[in-house]
Design a protein around this motif. Structure first.
Motif, short mmCIF file in Angstrom:
data_model
loop_
_atom_site.label_atom_id
_atom_site.label_comp_id
_atom_site.label_asym_id
_atom_site.label_seq_id
_atom_site.Cartn_x
_atom_site.Cartn_y
_atom_site.Cartn_z
N UNK A 157 -9.44 2.83 14.30
CA UNK A 157 -9.04 3.76 13.25
C UNK A 157 -9.75 5.09 13.47
N UNK A 158 -8.97 6.15 13.58
CA UNK A 158 -9.59 7.47 13.73
C UNK A 158 -9.96 8.03 12.36
N UNK A 159 -10.83 8.99 12.38
CA UNK A 159 -11.23 9.65 11.13
C UNK A 159 -10.01 10.30 10.47
N UNK A 160 -9.16 10.94 11.26
CA UNK A 160 -7.98 11.60 10.70
C UNK A 160 -7.03 10.58 10.07
N UNK A 161 -6.90 9.41 10.67
CA UNK A 161 -6.08 8.35 10.09
C UNK A 161 -6.66 7.92 8.75
N UNK A 162 -7.98 7.80 8.68
CA UNK A 162 -8.64 7.45 7.43
C UNK A 162 -8.32 8.47 6.34
N UNK A 163 -8.47 9.74 6.65
CA UNK A 163 -8.23 10.80 5.66
C UNK A 163 -6.76 10.80 5.22
N UNK A 164 -5.85 10.73 6.15
CA UNK A 164 -4.43 10.74 5.83
C UNK A 164 -4.06 9.53 4.97
N UNK A 165 -4.57 8.37 5.34
CA UNK A 165 -4.31 7.15 4.57
C UNK A 165 -4.86 7.26 3.16
N UNK A 166 -6.07 7.79 3.03
CA UNK A 166 -6.67 7.94 1.69
C UNK A 166 -5.88 8.93 0.84
N UNK A 167 -5.38 9.99 1.44
CA UNK A 167 -4.55 10.94 0.68
C UNK A 167 -3.29 10.26 0.18
N UNK A 168 -2.66 9.45 1.03
CA UNK A 168 -1.46 8.72 0.61
C UNK A 168 -1.79 7.68 -0.45
N UNK A 169 -2.91 7.02 -0.30
CA UNK A 169 -3.36 6.02 -1.27
C UNK A 169 -3.56 6.66 -2.65
N UNK A 170 -4.23 7.79 -2.69
CA UNK A 170 -4.46 8.48 -3.97
C UNK A 170 -3.14 8.96 -4.57
N UNK A 171 -2.32 9.59 -3.76
CA UNK A 171 -1.03 10.11 -4.24
C UNK A 171 -0.17 8.98 -4.82
N UNK A 172 -0.09 7.85 -4.11
CA UNK A 172 0.72 6.72 -4.56
C UNK A 172 0.19 6.13 -5.86
N UNK A 173 -1.11 5.95 -5.94
CA UNK A 173 -1.69 5.38 -7.16
C UNK A 173 -1.52 6.32 -8.36
N UNK A 174 -1.76 7.61 -8.14
CA UNK A 174 -1.63 8.55 -9.26
C UNK A 174 -0.18 8.63 -9.75
N UNK A 175 0.78 8.42 -8.87
CA UNK A 175 2.20 8.40 -9.27
C UNK A 175 2.52 7.20 -10.15
N UNK A 176 1.70 6.15 -10.07
CA UNK A 176 1.90 4.95 -10.87
C UNK A 176 1.36 5.06 -12.29
N UNK A 177 0.56 6.08 -12.55
CA UNK A 177 -0.03 6.24 -13.88
C UNK A 177 1.06 6.51 -14.91
#
Length: 179
Positions: A157-177
């Motif tokens: 896992x690259x650092x950039x993959x980590x950051x991109x995944x975390x951004x998608x994770x946050x965006x997806x979860x916040x959309x569920x609120x």
């Protein structure tokens, strides 16, 4: 806050994360901490009563920076992830060790709880308990676990993959609120 105080507290935090690589927080002495931070014991006791108070301060600082990112005029998932990431990466080696060490699991749980509470306080101002807390609980566990996974699999896992995944994770979860 006075620059000397900031410098002292940062030196102690860095020293704590360095020492956590060698032993659990319960076994770190004030003497060892002060030697590693290059400060005297009297200076330590001006700011703290116990070694664990330094980690408590670290969590408070993290909570304040995350809260600030959430309440800013241009708050976004990118900014939230960048803020969280910046704070954790400031003590990368120590945080990595915390994540990978079973003996420090309670500190990771404390960090996850702090992040959850900060998100709840800043995002759920007028919502009743329920679904929103489940979503934010899942989000905070997911964020912490992505770092743990990244630390456990540095070659895949690259650092950039980590950051991109975390951004998608946050965006997806916040959309569920709930709105």
């Amino acid at each position: 806050m006075d620059q000397r105080v900031l410098h002292t507290k940062q030196a102690l935090t860095t020293a704590l994360f360095t020492l956590l690589q060698q032993q659990p927080i319960e076994r770190i002495t004030v003497t060892a901490l002060c030697q590693t931070a290059h400060i005297n014991r009297r200076t330590f006791y001006i700011h703290y009563d116990h070694v664990s108070d330094i980690f408590d301060d670290y969590q408070i600082d993290l909570a304040q920076e995350v809260a600030q990112a959430l309440t800013g005029q241009h708050a976004s998932t990118v900014q939230l992830v960048a803020t969280f990431d910046k704070i954790l990466m400031a003590n990368l080696t120590g945080f990595q060790y915390l994540c990978l060490s079973r003996q420090h699991h309670h500190l990771i749980e404390d960090l996850q709880q702090m992040l959850f509470e900060t998100l709840c306080d800043n995002l759920l101002t007028n919502q009743t308990p329920g679904t929103a807390q489940l979503v934010l609980s899942s989000l905070t566990a997911g964020l912490i676990n992505t770092y743990i996974y990244w630390f456990s699999h540095p070659d895949t896992i690259t650092y950039q993959t980590l950051v991109t995944t975390n951004q998608q994770l946050v965006r997806t979860h916040l959309a569920l609120l709930p709105q």
